[in-house]
Each structure stands twice: as structure tokens, then as C-alpha cells.
Write a protein that holds these residues in place. Sequence first.
Motif, PDB file in Angstrom:
ATOM      1  N   LEU A 236      61.788 -17.885 -57.647  1.00 52.78           N
ATOM      2  CA  LEU A 236      63.397 -18.748 -57.775  1.00 52.78           C
ATOM      3  C   LEU A 236      63.107 -19.973 -57.321  1.00 52.78           C
ATOM      4  O   LEU A 236      62.367 -19.776 -56.244  1.00 52.78           O
ATOM      5  N   VAL A 237      64.249 -21.098 -57.554  1.00 49.93           N
ATOM      6  CA  VAL A 237      63.538 -22.633 -56.880  1.00 49.93           C
ATOM      7  C   VAL A 237      65.322 -23.190 -56.595  1.00 49.93           C
ATOM      8  O   VAL A 237      65.842 -23.097 -57.752  1.00 49.93           O
ATOM      9  N   ASP A 267      56.342 -11.729 -52.302  1.00 45.16           N
ATOM     10  CA  ASP A 267      55.628 -12.227 -52.187  1.00 45.16           C
ATOM     11  C   ASP A 267      55.472 -14.122 -51.073  1.00 45.16           C
ATOM     12  O   ASP A 267      54.473 -13.384 -49.737  1.00 45.16           O
ATOM     13  N   TYR A 268      56.810 -14.408 -50.766  1.00 40.76           N
ATOM     14  CA  TYR A 268      56.889 -15.213 -50.246  1.00 40.76           C
ATOM     15  C   TYR A 268      58.418 -15.980 -50.719  1.00 40.76           C
ATOM     16  O   TYR A 268      58.517 -15.986 -51.593  1.00 40.76           O
ATOM     17  N   ILE A 269      58.607 -16.437 -49.649  1.00 40.30           N
ATOM     18  CA  ILE A 269      59.754 -17.481 -49.057  1.00 40.30           C
ATOM     19  C   ILE A 269      59.233 -18.935 -48.437  1.00 40.30           C
ATOM     20  O   ILE A 269      59.223 -18.404 -47.140  1.00 40.30           O
ATOM     21  N   VAL A 270      59.212 -19.831 -49.456  1.00 37.56           N
ATOM     22  CA  VAL A 270      58.611 -21.155 -48.415  1.00 37.56           C
ATOM     23  C   VAL A 270      59.629 -21.650 -48.803  1.00 37.56           C
ATOM     24  O   VAL A 270      60.319 -22.191 -49.844  1.00 37.56           O
ATOM     25  N   PRO A 271      59.847 -23.078 -47.638  1.00 38.42           N
ATOM     26  CA  PRO A 271      60.861 -24.180 -47.896  1.00 38.42           C
ATOM     27  C   PRO A 271      59.365 -25.327 -49.471  1.00 38.42           C
ATOM     28  O   PRO A 271      58.533 -25.119 -48.318  1.00 38.42           O
ATOM     29  N   ILE A 272      60.018 -25.707 -49.920  1.00 38.70           N
ATOM     30  CA  ILE A 272      59.000 -27.257 -50.900  1.00 38.70           C
ATOM     31  C   ILE A 272      60.176 -28.296 -50.480  1.00 38.70           C
ATOM     32  O   ILE A 272      59.142 -29.279 -50.535  1.00 38.70           O
ATOM     33  N   SER A 273      61.311 -28.280 -50.432  1.00 37.06           N
ATOM     34  CA  SER A 273      61.462 -30.155 -49.571  1.00 37.06           C
ATOM     35  C   SER A 273      62.584 -29.682 -48.523  1.00 37.06           C
ATOM     36  O   SER A 273      63.680 -28.985 -48.563  1.00 37.06           O
ATOM     37  N   GLN A 274      62.233 -30.189 -46.925  1.00 37.03           N
ATOM     38  CA  GLN A 274      63.011 -30.134 -45.843  1.00 37.03           C
ATOM     39  C   GLN A 274      64.120 -30.801 -45.884  1.00 37.03           C
ATOM     40  O   GLN A 274      65.678 -31.509 -45.731  1.00 37.03           O
TER      41      GLN A 274
END
Length: 299
Positions: A236-237, A267-274
Motif C-alpha cells: 500500500l502507498v 515486511d516494511y513500512i517506509v516513508p517515500i516522500s517527506q
Amino acid sequence: MDEMWQRHKSFILQLIVGGVLFLVAFFVMRSMYGDQNDPEKVQAKNASLLSELEAKRKNGKAPSASSIAEQRGIAENAEKAKQVLAKRVASIAGWDVKSESDRKKAYVRENIAWILESLDSIDKTQKRTLDVFVDRFDRVPQACLSSLRDTARSVLAGKAAQTGKELDETLGLSGYPDEEIPAALHGLAIVTDLVARSLAKPGIEKVLQIRVSSRSSFPEQTGISFVSAIGVHMELVGEPADVVQVLRSLNAVAEKDRRMTVLESIDYIVPISQEEDTTKAAFNVAGLRYESGQQAEGR
């Protein structure tokens, strides 16, 4: 000696062969009619064992009838508790049916109903009949799966297009042999439910990398022997709050459509656009199916 052998070798060979045959016959007769198979001795041995067990029972060293009944009651209560637990998170359709074909049909019917309910929550304009798809599965399982996938893709992709969102339109399905179609339908039911929930969140922009596996190692990893499982992977994004809300909803069991969606791992939760406060999350869901002791032994 050589001359004697040449003269009498036929007779000597006959003696050797006869001796071997005698030994074979002796051991065969002994095994059939020896002491260990003597009816009187076997009966005496059984009577001795029975009297020994009776003596142990009288001395309190063997379980009494009431103790056996009590233990049986404990086992039955444990089985009922296990079923109640399984019902909250797993499919129990057909668990009490002896016929394997009837169990499979109940499992398939439940998943098809779940798919149609999820689609109806988005688009109520089409009339989709449960019995039609179940009958199609009975006749041609592959056609049932492909037609349901196409129906789900049409509704979900249409919803994504209306809201300007990106969707993996494969819905995670690939080729499956006929015996795996019921599990694939379970996977499609979960995907349809999760995609519908995700598209309903304004902050979810993309639903990507969907994969359905007809077999998950979740039962082995968790030591739960009375369930089988299928696996669903999804990404999900979107806005962090909406992404986290979808993830937190996966293990909720209070509502009917939350059942059978157990969050296995993230698996992961990461920011892709601050700048835009956008997050990408990849996670795995296990779809569980309760199996009776007889079913579990047969796997």
C-alpha cells in the motif's frame, strides 16, 4: 576324492538340496505351529495379561471408568474451545461434514459469497448470483475462478479509476491446478476484501504487488496444527494514518467481513516522500481454514 565326486556328485547334490528343503520346511512349520502360536498357550497368556490389568485397576494403578469419562469430557471441551477460537479467525465451513467433497463445496461456497459481498459493497448495480458461480465451480473449477477474477477486476479497477488510484489489476492470481482452486478462491476473497477496504480510504493512493499463494507456512511457523493456510502479499502507498488504519483492521474479528484476515507479518513500512507525507507498506496476510483431526492427519 575328485573321482568320488565325479561318480557320486548327483547323489551328493540331492542330499544337500534335500537338507536345505528340510530346514526350510522345519522353520515354516515352527513359525506356524510353534509354541508362540499354540492356541492353548496364547489363551493362557491373554488370561494372564487380563488378570494383571484387573489387579492394577483394583490397586488404583489403572484409570477407572469415571476417570476415563472425565478425561473424555475434558478433551471434548477442549475441542469445542478450539472450534470457537477458530471460528473467530478462520473458515470453519464444512468442518463437521465427513465427506471431503462436501467440505470442499462448503468452503468454496463461503469464499464465493465473501467475494460477492465485497463487490456489492462497491457496486450494487449488477446482480451476481451465488448459485451460478457455485454451479460453475462444480462443472469447471478453472472457469469459476477466472470469471470471478474478471468480475472482481472490473469492479475494483473501475473504483480505482473513479478515485484516481493505482491498482495491481492481476489481483495476485496466477495459474493453479484444479485441486488448488478452492484455496485460490479463498485468496481472491481476501484480496477483494482488502482492496475494497483500501480503496475506501481517501489517503490510500496505490495498491500494488498483490500475490496469492495457495499454501502458506503460517501453521508450521506458529505451531498451530489444526488449521491450513493460504498467503496473500500486498503493498500500500498513501498517507501514514490511512495505511496504518488498514493494517490495524486486519486482525479485527468483531465484524463478519474481518474474519479470515490474519496479519502474518509486515515486511516494511517506509516513508517515500517527506514533503507529501507518503508511506509505503508491504505486508503478508494468512487466510486460515480450520481442519478437524481427521483432515489434519490426511494432509
